[in-house]
Motif scaffolding. Structure first.
Motif, PDB file in Angstrom:
ATOM      1  N   ASP A 125       0.841  -1.187   0.000  1.00 59.02           N
ATOM      2  CA  ASP A 125       0.000   0.000   0.000  1.00 59.02           C
ATOM      3  C   ASP A 125       0.880   1.242   0.000  1.00 59.02           C
ATOM      4  OD1 ASP A 125      -2.575   1.441   0.391  1.00 59.02           O
ATOM      5  OD2 ASP A 125      -1.581   2.040   2.252  1.00 59.02           O
ATOM      6  N   PRO A 126       0.690   2.171  -0.933  1.00 53.76           N
ATOM      7  CA  PRO A 126       1.550   3.353  -1.009  1.00 53.76           C
ATOM      8  C   PRO A 126       1.516   4.221   0.244  1.00 53.76           C
ATOM      9  CG  PRO A 126       0.285   3.088  -3.025  1.00 53.76           C
ATOM     10  CD  PRO A 126      -0.271   2.108  -2.047  1.00 53.76           C
ATOM     11  N   VAL A 127       0.359   4.292   0.908  1.00 51.74           N
ATOM     12  CA  VAL A 127       0.274   5.091   2.133  1.00 51.74           C
ATOM     13  C   VAL A 127       1.146   4.473   3.217  1.00 51.74           C
ATOM     14  CG1 VAL A 127      -1.249   5.982   3.937  1.00 51.74           C
ATOM     15  CG2 VAL A 127      -2.036   5.920   1.558  1.00 51.74           C
ATOM     16  N   ARG A 128       1.051   3.148   3.380  1.00 52.32           N
ATOM     17  CA  ARG A 128       1.869   2.463   4.375  1.00 52.32           C
ATOM     18  C   ARG A 128       3.349   2.618   4.055  1.00 52.32           C
ATOM     19  NH1 ARG A 128       1.103   1.150   9.364  1.00 52.32           N
ATOM     20  NH2 ARG A 128       2.784   2.654   9.349  1.00 52.32           N
ATOM     21  N   LEU A 129       3.700   2.468   2.768  1.00 55.26           N
ATOM     22  CA  LEU A 129       5.096   2.599   2.353  1.00 55.26           C
ATOM     23  C   LEU A 129       5.626   3.999   2.658  1.00 55.26           C
ATOM     24  CD1 LEU A 129       7.570   1.398   0.864  1.00 55.26           C
ATOM     25  CD2 LEU A 129       6.598   2.327  -1.256  1.00 55.26           C
ATOM     26  N   PHE A 130       4.853   5.025   2.295  1.00 55.73           N
ATOM     27  CA  PHE A 130       5.303   6.394   2.545  1.00 55.73           C
ATOM     28  C   PHE A 130       5.459   6.646   4.040  1.00 55.73           C
ATOM     29  CE2 PHE A 130       4.581  10.793   3.654  1.00 55.73           C
ATOM     30  CZ  PHE A 130       5.563  11.422   2.885  1.00 55.73           C
ATOM     31  N   GLU A 131       4.478   6.233   4.829  1.00 56.14           N
ATOM     32  CA  GLU A 131       4.557   6.486   6.268  1.00 56.14           C
ATOM     33  C   GLU A 131       5.750   5.768   6.906  1.00 56.14           C
ATOM     34  OE1 GLU A 131      -0.095   7.465   7.365  1.00 56.14           O
ATOM     35  OE2 GLU A 131       0.718   5.497   7.852  1.00 56.14           O
ATOM     36  N   ASP A 132       6.021   4.537   6.454  1.00 56.06           N
ATOM     37  CA  ASP A 132       7.160   3.795   6.998  1.00 56.06           C
ATOM     38  C   ASP A 132       8.480   4.509   6.698  1.00 56.06           C
ATOM     39  OD1 ASP A 132       5.550   1.834   8.041  1.00 56.06           O
ATOM     40  OD2 ASP A 132       5.955   0.361   6.470  1.00 56.06           O
ATOM     41  N   PHE A 133       8.633   4.997   5.475  1.00 61.60           N
ATOM     42  CA  PHE A 133       9.896   5.623   5.108  1.00 61.60           C
ATOM     43  C   PHE A 133       9.992   7.064   5.603  1.00 61.60           C
ATOM     44  CE2 PHE A 133      10.574   1.823   2.850  1.00 61.60           C
ATOM     45  CZ  PHE A 133      11.951   1.734   2.676  1.00 61.60           C
ATOM     46  N   SER A 152       1.476   1.153 -11.756  1.00 62.43           N
ATOM     47  CA  SER A 152       1.229   2.460 -12.337  1.00 62.43           C
ATOM     48  C   SER A 152       0.401   3.330 -11.404  1.00 62.43           C
ATOM     49  CB  SER A 152       0.521   2.306 -13.683  1.00 62.43           C
ATOM     50  OG  SER A 152       0.284   3.560 -14.271  1.00 62.43           O
ATOM     51  N   GLU A 153      -0.649   2.763 -10.844  1.00 61.52           N
ATOM     52  CA  GLU A 153      -1.501   3.527  -9.932  1.00 61.52           C
ATOM     53  C   GLU A 153      -0.759   3.859  -8.642  1.00 61.52           C
ATOM     54  OE1 GLU A 153      -5.266   2.228  -7.304  1.00 61.52           O
ATOM     55  OE2 GLU A 153      -5.754   2.515  -9.440  1.00 61.52           O
ATOM     56  N   ASN A 154      -0.032   2.891  -8.103  1.00 61.37           N
ATOM     57  CA  ASN A 154       0.602   3.080  -6.805  1.00 61.37           C
ATOM     58  C   ASN A 154       1.776   4.059  -6.850  1.00 61.37           C
ATOM     59  OD1 ASN A 154      -1.231   1.375  -5.643  1.00 61.37           O
ATOM     60  ND2 ASN A 154       0.160  -0.372  -5.466  1.00 61.37           N
ATOM     61  N   ILE A 155       2.532   4.079  -7.943  1.00 64.54           N
ATOM     62  CA  ILE A 155       3.645   5.025  -8.013  1.00 64.54           C
ATOM     63  C   ILE A 155       3.121   6.452  -8.114  1.00 64.54           C
ATOM     64  CG2 ILE A 155       3.921   4.769 -10.528  1.00 64.54           C
ATOM     65  CD1 ILE A 155       6.716   5.497  -7.988  1.00 64.54           C
ATOM     66  N   GLU A 156       2.035   6.636  -8.829  1.00 67.25           N
ATOM     67  CA  GLU A 156       1.463   7.980  -8.923  1.00 67.25           C
ATOM     68  C   GLU A 156       0.917   8.439  -7.568  1.00 67.25           C
ATOM     69  OE1 GLU A 156      -1.122   8.737 -12.158  1.00 67.25           O
ATOM     70  OE2 GLU A 156       0.184   7.798 -13.650  1.00 67.25           O
ATOM     71  N   LEU A 157       0.281   7.524  -6.841  1.00 70.67           N
ATOM     72  CA  LEU A 157      -0.218   7.882  -5.519  1.00 70.67           C
ATOM     73  C   LEU A 157       0.946   8.166  -4.573  1.00 70.67           C
ATOM     74  CD1 LEU A 157      -2.332   8.281  -3.343  1.00 70.67           C
ATOM     75  CD2 LEU A 157      -2.488   5.780  -3.104  1.00 70.67           C
ATOM     76  N   LEU A 158       1.988   7.350  -4.612  1.00 68.20           N
ATOM     77  CA  LEU A 158       3.142   7.558  -3.736  1.00 68.20           C
ATOM     78  C   LEU A 158       3.739   8.951  -3.930  1.00 68.20           C
ATOM     79  CD1 LEU A 158       5.233   6.426  -1.696  1.00 68.20           C
ATOM     80  CD2 LEU A 158       6.532   5.609  -3.685  1.00 68.20           C
ATOM     81  N   LEU A 159       3.864   9.369  -5.168  1.00 65.86           N
ATOM     82  CA  LEU A 159       4.437  10.690  -5.435  1.00 65.86           C
ATOM     83  C   LEU A 159       3.521  11.810  -4.950  1.00 65.86           C
ATOM     84  CD1 LEU A 159       5.989  10.038  -8.952  1.00 65.86           C
ATOM     85  CD2 LEU A 159       7.160  10.147  -6.748  1.00 65.86           C
ATOM     86  N   LYS A 160       2.213  11.607  -5.036  1.00 62.14           N
ATOM     87  CA  LYS A 160       1.276  12.606  -4.504  1.00 62.14           C
ATOM     88  C   LYS A 160       1.368  12.689  -2.982  1.00 62.14           C
ATOM     89  CE  LYS A 160      -2.273  12.748  -8.130  1.00 62.14           C
ATOM     90  NZ  LYS A 160      -1.508  12.089  -9.206  1.00 62.14           N
ATOM     91  N   LEU A 161       1.520  11.540  -2.333  1.00 63.60           N
ATOM     92  CA  LEU A 161       1.676  11.521  -0.880  1.00 63.60           C
ATOM     93  C   LEU A 161       2.935  12.277  -0.463  1.00 63.60           C
ATOM     94  CD1 LEU A 161       0.912   7.724  -0.355  1.00 63.60           C
ATOM     95  CD2 LEU A 161      -0.631   9.606   0.209  1.00 63.60           C
TER      96      LEU A 161
END
Length: 364
Positions: free
Chosen positions: A98-106, A145-154
């Motif tokens: 999940d991009p949200v979990r990944l961003f928060e962890d890092f 494709s969807e998750n990388i775009e969301l990660l960058l927005k986060l």
């Protein structure tokens, strides 16, 4: 070393990455425990930091023959043992995390490490994580494709409203914590496809190319596609970062490096071939000599040989970062440690000096 020369933030970066493979030693047939492998990985990171290398990465696999499933947890432990070295995933399998979990962890890692966290994302070579986390392998490309775009927005926003196909919608959601850095550096791992290179460029993410052998010149078109797509999307050239990752082993002489590394590299190739369902695929010494030749992308040899290979690729790509995977195939830790020492003391200073003038001129 880094502080005196000032290369850590402005020059050519050199570092290490590991996938934490757990494989039988080709001589004894014994496999070390996951606990011991973790100890060796954290010690390698500590050695790299003390020796003045720039970055250390850990991969993500969800198999019993790899030790690391959670890069952020391993890197958080390493953060407490190190002072300067940057810490990255290599790679985070973004199709099934999940991009949200990944961003928060890092972002948490960034706070713990005083601003040293990065993310390299990718689709991964194995498929175990798909059923493990409830995804369909047929959706791999669309998920990434969807998750990388969301990660960058986060990465850009403290609060976000977002709708997608594969996860629940977000409505003015808090994205916490925020990293110490203004934004987390995000790279896309690219194996060899122009479409992946173009997407990384359009998104303005860094591109980390996995060049594991053969003639490195075949990757030059990918760099051109990446930069062209990035410039067309409005990104500044200096922000379109290129890195190279590859297998390597360093000894005092090239012949010594080949003699010592061949059994472990052949072991690695055989095991990975089996893991991917391609049969045993054991490499002969004759085949190894061909793939380890001076004009190939396998970084095996004396410090001078490695310098020449890195600088040759720098002429081709104009990249800013090289990361070596030195610990494959059951290679004993004492040999890995010696290779780290040679990379830091005899390879890195020469490469930094050779690329320093260019970096000053372009304002990198």
């Amino acid at each position: 070393m880094r502080n005196e020369e000032g290369f850590a933030n402005t020059g050519f970066e050199i570092g290490l990455y590991t996938l934490g493979d757990l494989v039988p030693d080709p001589f004894s047939g014994k496999t070390i425990s996951a606990r011991q492998r973790m100890k060796e990985i954290t010690e390698a990171a500590k050695l790299a930091d003390e020796a003045g290398l720039d970055i250390f990465g850990v991969g993500e696999h969800h198999r019993l023959d790899y030790a690391i499933t959670s890069p952020s947890v391993v890197l958080a432990a390493i953060a407490q043992m190190t002072k300067q070295i940057k810490l990255t995933s290599a790679t985070s399998v973004l199709s099934t995390v999940d991009p949200v979990r990944l961003f928060e962890d890092f972002a948490t890692l960034d706070l713990l490490s005083d601003g040293r966290a990065e993310i390299i994302t990718g689709r991964g070579a194995f498929v175990e994580s798909f059923p493990l986390f409830g995804y369909d392998t047929g959706d791999s490309a669309a998920l990434f494709s969807e998750n990388i775009e969301l990660l960058l927005k986060l990465n850009e926003n403290e609060k976000i409203t977002w709708d997608g196909q594969f996860r629940s919608s977000l409505r003015n959601a808090d994205i916490a914590p925020r990293p110490l850095q203004q934004k987390l550096p995000v790279w896309v791992g690219v194996g060899g496809t122009p479409n992946s290179a173009a997407r990384a460029g359009r998104l303005g993410a860094g591109m980390a190319m996995a060049i594991l052998g053969g003639d490195p010149a075949r990757f030059k078109p990918l760099v051109e596609v990446y930069r062209e797509a990035g410039l067309k999307a409005g990104h500044a050239l200096e922000n379109l970062k290129v890195g190279v990752t590859g297998h390597g082993y360093i000894a005092e002489t090239t012949q010594q490096a080949k003699e010592e590394f061949y059994p472990y590299y052949s072991n690695y190739k055989s095991i990975v071939s089996q893991q991917l369902g391609h049969g045993e695929g054991r490499m002969s010494r004759f085949e190894f000599e061909k793939v380890a030749a001076s004009d190939t992308a396998l970084f095996v040899g004396s410090p001078q040989q490695i310098v020449e290979k890195i600088l040759h690729q720098h002429e081709l790509f104009g990249h800013r970062r090289f990361m070596a995977q030195l610990d494959i195939g059951g290679l004993p830790f004492e040999k890995v440690a010696k290779s780290i020492e040679l990379l830091a003391t005899e390879v890195a200073p020469v490469v930094r000096k050779a690329t320093r003038k260019e970096n000053v001129l372009v304002g990198v």
